[in-house]
Design an enzyme around this catalytic site. Structure first.
Site, PDB file in Angstrom:
ATOM      1  N   ARG A   1     -75.225   4.086  53.718  1.00 48.03           N
ATOM      2  CA  ARG A   1     -74.605   4.205  52.404  1.00 48.03           C
ATOM      3  C   ARG A   1     -73.387   3.285  52.372  1.00 48.03           C
ATOM      4  NH1 ARG A   1     -70.141   8.139  50.182  1.00 48.03           N
ATOM      5  NH2 ARG A   1     -70.332   7.621  47.989  1.00 48.03           N
TER       6      ARG A   1
ATOM      7  N   ARG B   1     -58.795  13.898  42.391  1.00 46.93           N
ATOM      8  CA  ARG B   1     -58.555  12.642  41.664  1.00 46.93           C
ATOM      9  C   ARG B   1     -58.322  12.933  40.186  1.00 46.93           C
ATOM     10  NH1 ARG B   1     -63.855   9.652  43.798  1.00 46.93           N
ATOM     11  NH2 ARG B   1     -63.983  11.071  45.561  1.00 46.93           N
TER      12      ARG B   1
ATOM     13  N   GLU C   1     -79.162  12.480  47.751  1.00 44.90           N
ATOM     14  CA  GLU C   1     -78.810  11.059  47.879  1.00 44.90           C
ATOM     15  C   GLU C   1     -79.415  10.444  49.139  1.00 44.90           C
ATOM     16  OE1 GLU C   1     -74.842  12.716  47.024  1.00 44.90           O
ATOM     17  OE2 GLU C   1     -74.325  10.657  46.541  1.00 44.90           O
TER      18      GLU C   1
ATOM     19  N   ASN D   1     -73.644   7.618  56.791  1.00 45.09           N
ATOM     20  CA  ASN D   1     -72.572   7.448  55.813  1.00 45.09           C
ATOM     21  C   ASN D   1     -71.270   7.464  56.596  1.00 45.09           C
ATOM     22  OD1 ASN D   1     -70.705   7.613  53.800  1.00 45.09           O
ATOM     23  ND2 ASN D   1     -71.616   9.387  52.779  1.00 45.09           N
TER      24      ASN D   1
ATOM     25  N   HIS E   1     -71.707   6.697  42.691  1.00 50.25           N
ATOM     26  CA  HIS E   1     -72.685   7.797  42.759  1.00 50.25           C
ATOM     27  C   HIS E   1     -74.063   7.333  42.303  1.00 50.25           C
ATOM     28  CE1 HIS E   1     -69.394  11.129  42.189  1.00 50.25           C
ATOM     29  NE2 HIS E   1     -69.669  10.946  43.471  1.00 50.25           N
TER      30      HIS E   1
END
Ligand code: ADP
Length: 393
Positions: free
Chosen positions: A86, A236, A381, A9, A175
């Protein structure tokens, strides 16, 4: 036979890496390279439970990081069968994982117009890793693919349609690998086929999103064009009056990029609490009476509950509401406060089960009498990425 996959990633200044057994999801090795391009670039990894750290040379870039990672992997003696990458944005093109070729790489770079911070770094990671592992299949696994089943009513913004047709302005969702993992795990827990399993899945980490999944298909999600819409997150803002960015730009005399930074990096839990984006810190300080921390947690849970409530209409066959991610897996307070809004619908959280489910344990947290079932499921993940990549090996 073990099928071990290198999972990468790549961010702009970091690389998360792991070796995952695609059959079991076990991580033999996992690590993080941080501060690439800075004086203090470093690598930390865990191998068979033992942690090691060392510095990379000053201003080390992705090439040095990947070289260091491949040396560590070589030393483990593992012979990986594939490399899974990813990738944040796959637009409408990638409805599933894709074996890297020139066309795929060009599309990943192209979608950088929508996710500039992420996709360019992801593409750089792919190119660099191809040099380190020229003989292995490299596979891009996209955060957005899982949501390509959403109907138009969920993904079209109420804007002039030519913005969608000509510029791809729509809701994509992110996600996806985590929500897919939650769907599959819930199906296993309930002993149901995935295509008959219906879930409202709340992934609450630094980024937060809720997904509505009806009979194995994503039908809605809280993140939109980029991973900014929807829930309150660490830094965020989530949902906002659309007039605000323009108004703030004028009022504060800031550029569009500065406003984007404000919404992405200075808002959310951090902005409200004026203290921290870290849920643990906020819980501790709220307990001691910090008003900002209390308000941040309250708004976080209220917004989350509103989304879950909204998705009750999108998921008529609901089997379970599931919490995951660093906050979702560990914060009994956030789960209890959020689900408290559903008490009048007959949802009852069992306090002991809610405490017991923390720290990687997971499990059902509702009382037997509860009208809806709520689970905690630790996400993985990397396993989804490894499993997808292994299909190309
Ligand atoms: P990322 O999205 O970067 O993968 P994580 O999924 O690790 O992030 O989630 C990070 C969040 O999880 C942070 O807000 C952190 O405070 C929170 N968290 C981790 N452990 C706990 C805990 N025991 N209680 C409350 N929040 C926690």
């Amino acid at each position: 036979m073990k099928k071990e996959v290198v999972v990468l990633n790549c961010g702009s200044s970091s690389v998360k890496f792991a070796i995952i057994d695609a059959n079991t999801g076990e991580a033999g090795l996992s690590g993080l390279v941080e501060s690439l391009g800075n004086l203090d670039a470093s690598i930390t990894y865990k191998l068979n439970g033992n942690k090691t750290s060392f510095s990379l040379s000053a201003n080390a870039g992705h090439t040095e990081a990947l070289n260091a990672i491949s040396t560590i992997i070589e030393d483990t003696g593992v012979k990986p069968v594939a490399v899974g990458h990813r990738v944040v944005h796959g637009g409408e093109k990638f409805k599933q994982a894709a074996l890297v070729n020139d066309e795929v790489l060009a599309a990943v770079k192209d979608y950088a117009s929508m996710a500039p911070l992420h996709n360019l770094a992801n593409a750089k990671g792919v190119v660099t890793a191809q040099k380190a592992y020229p003989h292995l299949p490299h596979v891009c696994v996209f955060d957005t693919s899982f949501f390509q089943t959403m109907p138009q009513k969920a993904f079209i913004y109420a804007l002039p349609m030519d913005l969608y047709r000509d510029h791809g302005i729509r809701r994509y969702g992110f996600h996806g690998t985590s929500h897919k993992f939650i769907l599959d795990s819930t199906a296993s827990l309930l002993n149901k086929p995935v295509e008959e399993t219906s879930v409202i899945s709340a992934h609450l980490g630094n980024g937060c999103s809720v997904a509505a999944i009806e009979k194995g298909q994503a039908v809605d999600t809280s993140m939109g064009f980029i991973p900014l819409e929807g829930l309150v997150m660490g830094t965020r803002c989530g949902d906002l009056d659309p007039s605000l960015p323009g108004t703030l730009q004028k009022k504060l005399g800031k550029t569009a990029d500065e406003i984007s930074d404000l919404l992405n990096k200075e808002s959310g839990l951090l902005g409200i609490s004026e203290l921290s984006n870290d849920c643990r810190t906020l819980e501790e300080e709220a307990e001691k009476g910090h008003e900002g921390a209390k308000l941040a947690i309250e708004i976080f849970c209220y917004r989350l509950a509103k989304y879950i409530a909204g998705y009750l209409i999108a998921v008529p066959s609901l089997d379970a509401i599931v919490f995951t991610g660093g906050i979702g897996e560990n914060s009994s307070l956030i789960r209890e406060t959020t689900m408290g809004y559903f008490a009048h619908m007959g949802v009852t959280i069992d306090q002991q089960k809610n405490l017991d489910a923390r720290f990687g344990k997971g499990g059902e947290i509702t009382a037997p009498s509860s009208q809806k079932t709520v689970f905690v499921v630790p996400t993985n993940e990397e396993w989804v990425i490894a499993a997808e990549a292994a299909t190309f090996a």
